[in-house]
Design a protein around this motif. Structure first.
Motif, PDB file in Angstrom:
ATOM      1  N   LEU A 127      21.626 -43.949 -27.398  1.00  0.00           N
ATOM      2  CA  LEU A 127      20.872 -45.196 -27.338  1.00  0.00           C
ATOM      3  C   LEU A 127      21.255 -45.837 -26.014  1.00  0.00           C
ATOM      4  CD1 LEU A 127      21.385 -46.516 -30.990  1.00  0.00           C
ATOM      5  CD2 LEU A 127      19.427 -45.238 -30.081  1.00  0.00           C
ATOM      6  N   ALA A 128      20.310 -45.948 -25.087  1.00  0.00           N
ATOM      7  CA  ALA A 128      20.631 -46.247 -23.689  1.00  0.00           C
ATOM      8  C   ALA A 128      20.181 -47.645 -23.292  1.00  0.00           C
ATOM      9  CB  ALA A 128      19.993 -45.202 -22.777  1.00  0.00           C
ATOM     10  N   VAL A 129      21.004 -48.293 -22.461  1.00  0.00           N
ATOM     11  CA  VAL A 129      20.772 -49.678 -22.032  1.00  0.00           C
ATOM     12  C   VAL A 129      20.894 -49.777 -20.520  1.00  0.00           C
ATOM     13  CG1 VAL A 129      21.591 -52.062 -22.179  1.00  0.00           C
ATOM     14  CG2 VAL A 129      21.709 -50.589 -24.199  1.00  0.00           C
ATOM     15  N   THR A 130      19.892 -50.402 -19.891  1.00  0.00           N
ATOM     16  CA  THR A 130      20.014 -50.761 -18.487  1.00  0.00           C
ATOM     17  C   THR A 130      19.357 -52.120 -18.271  1.00  0.00           C
ATOM     18  OG1 THR A 130      19.898 -49.907 -16.232  1.00  0.00           O
ATOM     19  CG2 THR A 130      17.894 -49.699 -17.563  1.00  0.00           C
ATOM     20  N   GLY A 131      19.418 -52.627 -17.040  1.00  0.00           N
ATOM     21  CA  GLY A 131      18.894 -53.941 -16.702  1.00  0.00           C
ATOM     22  C   GLY A 131      19.726 -54.523 -15.569  1.00  0.00           C
ATOM     23  N   THR A 132      19.218 -55.547 -14.926  1.00  0.00           N
ATOM     24  CA  THR A 132      19.977 -56.164 -13.842  1.00  0.00           C
ATOM     25  C   THR A 132      21.199 -56.886 -14.373  1.00  0.00           C
ATOM     26  OG1 THR A 132      17.930 -56.435 -12.572  1.00  0.00           O
ATOM     27  CG2 THR A 132      19.827 -57.750 -11.881  1.00  0.00           C
ATOM     28  N   ASN A 133      21.048 -57.575 -15.511  1.00  0.00           N
ATOM     29  CA  ASN A 133      22.159 -58.312 -16.114  1.00  0.00           C
ATOM     30  C   ASN A 133      22.181 -58.107 -17.629  1.00  0.00           C
ATOM     31  OD1 ASN A 133      23.271 -59.867 -13.785  1.00  0.00           O
ATOM     32  ND2 ASN A 133      21.176 -60.629 -13.703  1.00  0.00           N
ATOM     33  N   GLY A 134      23.388 -58.193 -18.184  1.00  0.00           N
ATOM     34  CA  GLY A 134      23.540 -58.141 -19.637  1.00  0.00           C
ATOM     35  C   GLY A 134      23.820 -56.778 -20.224  1.00  0.00           C
ATOM     36  N   LYS A 135      23.921 -55.736 -19.363  1.00  0.00           N
ATOM     37  CA  LYS A 135      24.077 -54.372 -19.869  1.00  0.00           C
ATOM     38  C   LYS A 135      25.331 -54.207 -20.731  1.00  0.00           C
ATOM     39  CE  LYS A 135      24.026 -52.498 -15.721  1.00  0.00           C
ATOM     40  NZ  LYS A 135      23.669 -53.684 -14.906  1.00  0.00           N
ATOM     41  N   THR A 136      26.468 -54.614 -20.173  1.00  0.00           N
ATOM     42  CA  THR A 136      27.737 -54.377 -20.871  1.00  0.00           C
ATOM     43  C   THR A 136      27.781 -55.123 -22.197  1.00  0.00           C
ATOM     44  OG1 THR A 136      28.936 -53.973 -18.810  1.00  0.00           O
ATOM     45  CG2 THR A 136      30.238 -54.623 -20.711  1.00  0.00           C
ATOM     46  N   THR A 137      27.379 -56.391 -22.188  1.00  0.00           N
ATOM     47  CA  THR A 137      27.376 -57.175 -23.426  1.00  0.00           C
ATOM     48  C   THR A 137      26.471 -56.539 -24.465  1.00  0.00           C
ATOM     49  OG1 THR A 137      27.858 -59.228 -22.244  1.00  0.00           O
ATOM     50  CG2 THR A 137      26.841 -59.436 -24.408  1.00  0.00           C
ATOM     51  N   THR A 138      25.276 -56.117 -24.061  1.00  0.00           N
ATOM     52  CA  THR A 138      24.330 -55.517 -25.007  1.00  0.00           C
ATOM     53  C   THR A 138      24.865 -54.223 -25.580  1.00  0.00           C
ATOM     54  OG1 THR A 138      22.485 -56.533 -23.816  1.00  0.00           O
ATOM     55  CG2 THR A 138      21.954 -54.704 -25.282  1.00  0.00           C
ATOM     56  N   VAL A 139      25.451 -53.382 -24.740  1.00  0.00           N
ATOM     57  CA  VAL A 139      26.011 -52.112 -25.225  1.00  0.00           C
ATOM     58  C   VAL A 139      27.158 -52.369 -26.202  1.00  0.00           C
ATOM     59  CG1 VAL A 139      27.442 -50.175 -24.473  1.00  0.00           C
ATOM     60  CG2 VAL A 139      25.273 -50.597 -23.368  1.00  0.00           C
ATOM     61  N   GLN A 140      27.995 -53.351 -25.918  1.00  0.00           N
ATOM     62  CA  GLN A 140      29.099 -53.670 -26.830  1.00  0.00           C
ATOM     63  C   GLN A 140      28.585 -54.251 -28.141  1.00  0.00           C
ATOM     64  OE1 GLN A 140      31.374 -56.179 -24.179  1.00  0.00           O
ATOM     65  NE2 GLN A 140      32.778 -54.523 -23.659  1.00  0.00           N
ATOM     66  N   MET A 141      27.567 -55.102 -28.068  1.00  0.00           N
ATOM     67  CA  MET A 141      26.937 -55.598 -29.294  1.00  0.00           C
ATOM     68  C   MET A 141      26.358 -54.444 -30.112  1.00  0.00           C
ATOM     69  SD  MET A 141      24.765 -58.951 -28.118  1.00  0.00           S
ATOM     70  CE  MET A 141      25.513 -60.582 -27.948  1.00  0.00           C
ATOM     71  N   LEU A 199      16.616 -54.426 -20.028  1.00  0.00           N
ATOM     72  CA  LEU A 199      16.795 -55.816 -20.445  1.00  0.00           C
ATOM     73  C   LEU A 199      16.031 -56.793 -19.567  1.00  0.00           C
ATOM     74  CD1 LEU A 199      20.638 -55.665 -21.000  1.00  0.00           C
ATOM     75  CD2 LEU A 199      18.898 -55.783 -22.800  1.00  0.00           C
ATOM     76  N   ASN A 200      16.044 -56.568 -18.263  1.00  0.00           N
ATOM     77  CA  ASN A 200      15.441 -57.475 -17.293  1.00  0.00           C
ATOM     78  C   ASN A 200      15.466 -56.794 -15.936  1.00  0.00           C
ATOM     79  OD1 ASN A 200      18.268 -57.954 -16.336  1.00  0.00           O
ATOM     80  ND2 ASN A 200      18.407 -59.146 -18.220  1.00  0.00           N
ATOM     81  N   LEU A 201      14.697 -57.329 -15.008  1.00  0.00           N
ATOM     82  CA  LEU A 201      14.670 -56.784 -13.645  1.00  0.00           C
ATOM     83  C   LEU A 201      14.623 -57.933 -12.649  1.00  0.00           C
ATOM     84  CD1 LEU A 201      12.206 -53.754 -13.834  1.00  0.00           C
ATOM     85  CD2 LEU A 201      14.631 -53.663 -13.253  1.00  0.00           C
ATOM     86  N   ALA A 202      15.548 -57.939 -11.722  1.00  0.00           N
ATOM     87  CA  ALA A 202      15.559 -58.900 -10.622  1.00  0.00           C
ATOM     88  C   ALA A 202      16.122 -58.183  -9.403  1.00  0.00           C
ATOM     89  CB  ALA A 202      16.417 -60.113 -10.976  1.00  0.00           C
ATOM     90  N   PRO A 203      15.802 -58.639  -8.208  1.00  0.00           N
ATOM     91  CA  PRO A 203      16.289 -57.935  -7.010  1.00  0.00           C
ATOM     92  C   PRO A 203      17.803 -57.787  -6.999  1.00  0.00           C
ATOM     93  CG  PRO A 203      14.622 -59.556  -6.426  1.00  0.00           C
ATOM     94  CD  PRO A 203      14.932 -59.777  -7.874  1.00  0.00           C
ATOM     95  N   ASP A 204      18.278 -56.565  -6.879  1.00  0.00           N
ATOM     96  CA  ASP A 204      19.713 -56.276  -6.835  1.00  0.00           C
ATOM     97  C   ASP A 204      19.887 -54.875  -6.257  1.00  0.00           C
ATOM     98  OD1 ASP A 204      22.353 -56.977  -7.181  1.00  0.00           O
ATOM     99  OD2 ASP A 204      22.446 -56.434  -9.298  1.00  0.00           O
ATOM    100  N   HIS A 205      20.947 -54.666  -5.528  1.00  0.00           N
ATOM    101  CA  HIS A 205      21.262 -53.340  -4.951  1.00  0.00           C
ATOM    102  C   HIS A 205      20.109 -52.794  -4.103  1.00  0.00           C
ATOM    103  CE1 HIS A 205      24.666 -53.443  -7.616  1.00  0.00           C
ATOM    104  NE2 HIS A 205      23.932 -53.354  -8.695  1.00  0.00           N
ATOM    105  N   ALA A 309      17.927 -57.280 -28.172  1.00  0.00           N
ATOM    106  CA  ALA A 309      17.771 -55.944 -27.595  1.00  0.00           C
ATOM    107  C   ALA A 309      18.673 -54.935 -28.302  1.00  0.00           C
ATOM    108  CB  ALA A 309      18.095 -55.989 -26.099  1.00  0.00           C
ATOM    109  N   ALA A 310      19.923 -55.336 -28.544  1.00  0.00           N
ATOM    110  CA  ALA A 310      20.855 -54.461 -29.261  1.00  0.00           C
ATOM    111  C   ALA A 310      20.344 -54.184 -30.674  1.00  0.00           C
ATOM    112  CB  ALA A 310      22.241 -55.100 -29.310  1.00  0.00           C
ATOM    113  N   ALA A 311      19.848 -55.228 -31.322  1.00  0.00           N
ATOM    114  CA  ALA A 311      19.321 -55.070 -32.674  1.00  0.00           C
ATOM    115  C   ALA A 311      18.130 -54.117 -32.694  1.00  0.00           C
ATOM    116  CB  ALA A 311      18.926 -56.432 -33.236  1.00  0.00           C
ATOM    117  N   ALA A 312      17.269 -54.217 -31.682  1.00  0.00           N
ATOM    118  CA  ALA A 312      16.099 -53.346 -31.622  1.00  0.00           C
ATOM    119  C   ALA A 312      16.506 -51.877 -31.542  1.00  0.00           C
ATOM    120  CB  ALA A 312      15.220 -53.726 -30.439  1.00  0.00           C
ATOM    121  N   LEU A 313      17.489 -51.576 -30.687  1.00  0.00           N
ATOM    122  CA  LEU A 313      17.948 -50.184 -30.574  1.00  0.00           C
ATOM    123  C   LEU A 313      18.595 -49.708 -31.876  1.00  0.00           C
ATOM    124  CD1 LEU A 313      19.441 -50.066 -26.956  1.00  0.00           C
ATOM    125  CD2 LEU A 313      17.259 -49.148 -27.755  1.00  0.00           C
ATOM    126  N   ALA A 314      19.381 -50.577 -32.486  1.00  0.00           N
ATOM    127  CA  ALA A 314      20.044 -50.203 -33.743  1.00  0.00           C
ATOM    128  C   ALA A 314      19.010 -49.968 -34.845  1.00  0.00           C
ATOM    129  CB  ALA A 314      21.034 -51.294 -34.150  1.00  0.00           C
TER     130      ALA A 314
END
Length: 480
Positions: A127-141, A199-205, A309-314
């Motif tokens: 069950l895979a998670v990416t996004g500009t922000n919130g990745k780690t929190t969502t994966v831990q949830m 999760l979201n997309l904003a200019p980064d990297h 988002a975490a709930a949706a994957l679960a």
């Protein structure tokens, strides 16, 4: 979403690598274990590394003792006879090594691709998670919810636990909660998740990817070949566009999450309740209660979005609603992520040092009504006009620190000229105590003093952790 059947790559054992000339690009967290794994499977391994410092020489000696060739200080030249490159995720695609590989027709994998191909025949789905922000929190949830359902799982990937270790280790898993960065996804062409979310997309990297379009495309790779659900953010059309463009397995569904009332095939919020209208019978009429907003820690808007988002994957994996509630209640966020430090004189002090870009800082600022904002550091090419314009009405005052603070000061002058600003010139680590002292002076009862720098920390601190620790220490000193 494309409806063409995408077949997962067949997991490979040692035979695929026996006698194969493989170049591992980069030592470090991923390169050393990749070299060892390939060598153990019979590959003829050469490691190339740009650096030639004491740490690199130590790692090189460890690998050379196993019979692995290591070339330090030369990461640009393609070793003769190379049939495959396995790269550290941070190496940029325009490096001469990769340009030479492309010209020679040599494939390039990342450590995620290697882990994916080395899975056993009965491997746990991802069950895979990416996004500009919130990745780690969502994966831990997500991992907390899966554990609450009685499943054997682990939070792995970009979160710091190697996917190679997770895939090849002795511990058995029913399912893996996998955090993936845009770098990792760029080098993972055959990854096929059970379900995934952007999760979201904003200019980064953008310096790494070259453009916003390339960055988004690499994020979108996470949806390729999904079997059950592609989860997107209703408030971020770019994430939905990536779902539409993805080629997935027949029957895979697009599932949205929203902080508003959910429509069919969405998860959302109704009267303080997290509800599911995606994984229920007759989703056009029915909804399933999952948890209360108060079960999310902390219940800031962007963190509720992470929880949905975490709930949706679960739920895509078949987890019952009670496990979503229990998993969210059990979850505790990592340090420096909207962490409440203390209340002094009816003012809350909150450490969100992890808000290292404007997108993260905007979410953090949106969580509070009246704020004294401590901001600044290394801007990494960011502009601050949009952030300041959106947040101006919430600002009681601003204290600026760090090397690029003038960029924020100028944006404040344009979009929030009425807000008092304290500009601290000193850039030693002791500046944080002065910053918190100034913030305390500006704050009134009911306000929040918020460290959400919108910048990287390395101009004044080792990392965002040290910056957050300095903030918390300064708050405690003022309260003593």
């Amino acid at each position: 979403m494309g409806s063409g059947k995408v077949t997962s790559s067949v997991p490979s054992g040692s035979s695929e690598f026996q006698g194969k000339h493989v170049t591992v690009a980069g030592l470090g967290v991923s390169g050393v274990p990749a070299a060892k794994v390939l060598h153990a499977r019979g590959a003829i391994v050469t490691v190339v590394n740009d650096g030639d410092d004491a740490r690199a020489r130590e790692q090189a000696a460890e690998l050379e003792a196993l019979g692995i060739t290591v070339r330090l200080g030369d990461g640009a030249t393609l070793p003769e006879g190379t049939e495959l490159i396995v790269t550290a995720p941070g190496w940029k695609p325009d490096k001469p090594l990769f340009l030479a590989a492309e010209k020679a027709g040599v494939p390039v994998w990342g450590d995620v691709e290697l882990a994916w191909r080395l899975r056993g025949p009965d491997a746990a789905p991802w069950l895979a998670v990416t996004g500009t922000n919130g990745k780690t929190t969502t994966v831990q949830m997500l991992a907390s919810i899966l554990k609450a359902a009685g499943l054997r799982t682990a939070a792995v990937g970009n979160i710091g636990v190697s996917l190679l270790d997770a895939v090849l280790g002795e511990e058995e898993h029913d399912v893996l909660a996998v955090e993936l960065s845009s770098y990792q996804l760029h080098w993972a062409p055959s990854l096929r998740a059970h379900s995934a979310v952007v999760l979201n997309l904003a200019p980064d990297h953008l310096d790494w990817h070259g453009s916003m379009e390339a960055y988004a495309a690499d994020k979108g790779r996470i949806f390729e070949g999904n079997r059950v659900a592609c989860v997107y953010n209703v408030a971020d059309k770019l994430t939905e566009d990536l779902v539409r463009e993805a080629d997935v397995e027949e029957g895979c569904r697009a599932i949205g999450f929203t902080l508003g009332t959910p429509g069919p095939s969405q998860l959302g919020v109704v009267d303080g309740i997290l509800v599911d209208r995606a994984f229920v019978e007759n989703r056009h009429k029915n909804a399933q209660e999952l948890a209360e907003v108060g079960d999310v820690n902390p219940p800031a808007p962007h963190n509720i979005a992470n929880a949905l988002a975490a709930a949706a994957l679960a739920r895509a994996f078949g987890v019952p609603a009670t496990a979503v509630r229990d998993g969210l209640r059990a979850f505790r966020p990592d340090a420096h992520r909207i962490a409440h430090v203390a209340d002094l004189d009816q003012v809350a002090y909150v450490d969100d040092s992890k808000a290292t870009n404007t997108h993260a800082a905007e979410a953090s600022l949106a969580a509070y009504e009246s704020i004294v904002w401590i901001a600044g550091g290394l801007a990494k090419g960011a502009a601050f006009d949009e952030l300041v314009a959106k947040s101006a009405k919430r600002l009681r005052g601003v204290v600026l620190i760090g090397a690029d603070r003038a960029l924020i000061r100028d944006a404040l002058a344009r979009h929030a000229p009425q807000v008092p600003v304290v500009d601290l010139e000193r850039t030693d680590t002791g500046a944080m105590l002065q910053a918190v002292t100034e913030a305390k002076r500006l704050a009134q009862p009911g306000d929040t003093v918020l460290l959400a720098p919108a910048c990287a920390s390395m101009d004044m601190f080792t990392n965002y952790n040290q910056r957050g620790d300095a903030f918390a220490e300064a708050v405690r000193e003022l309260g003593a």
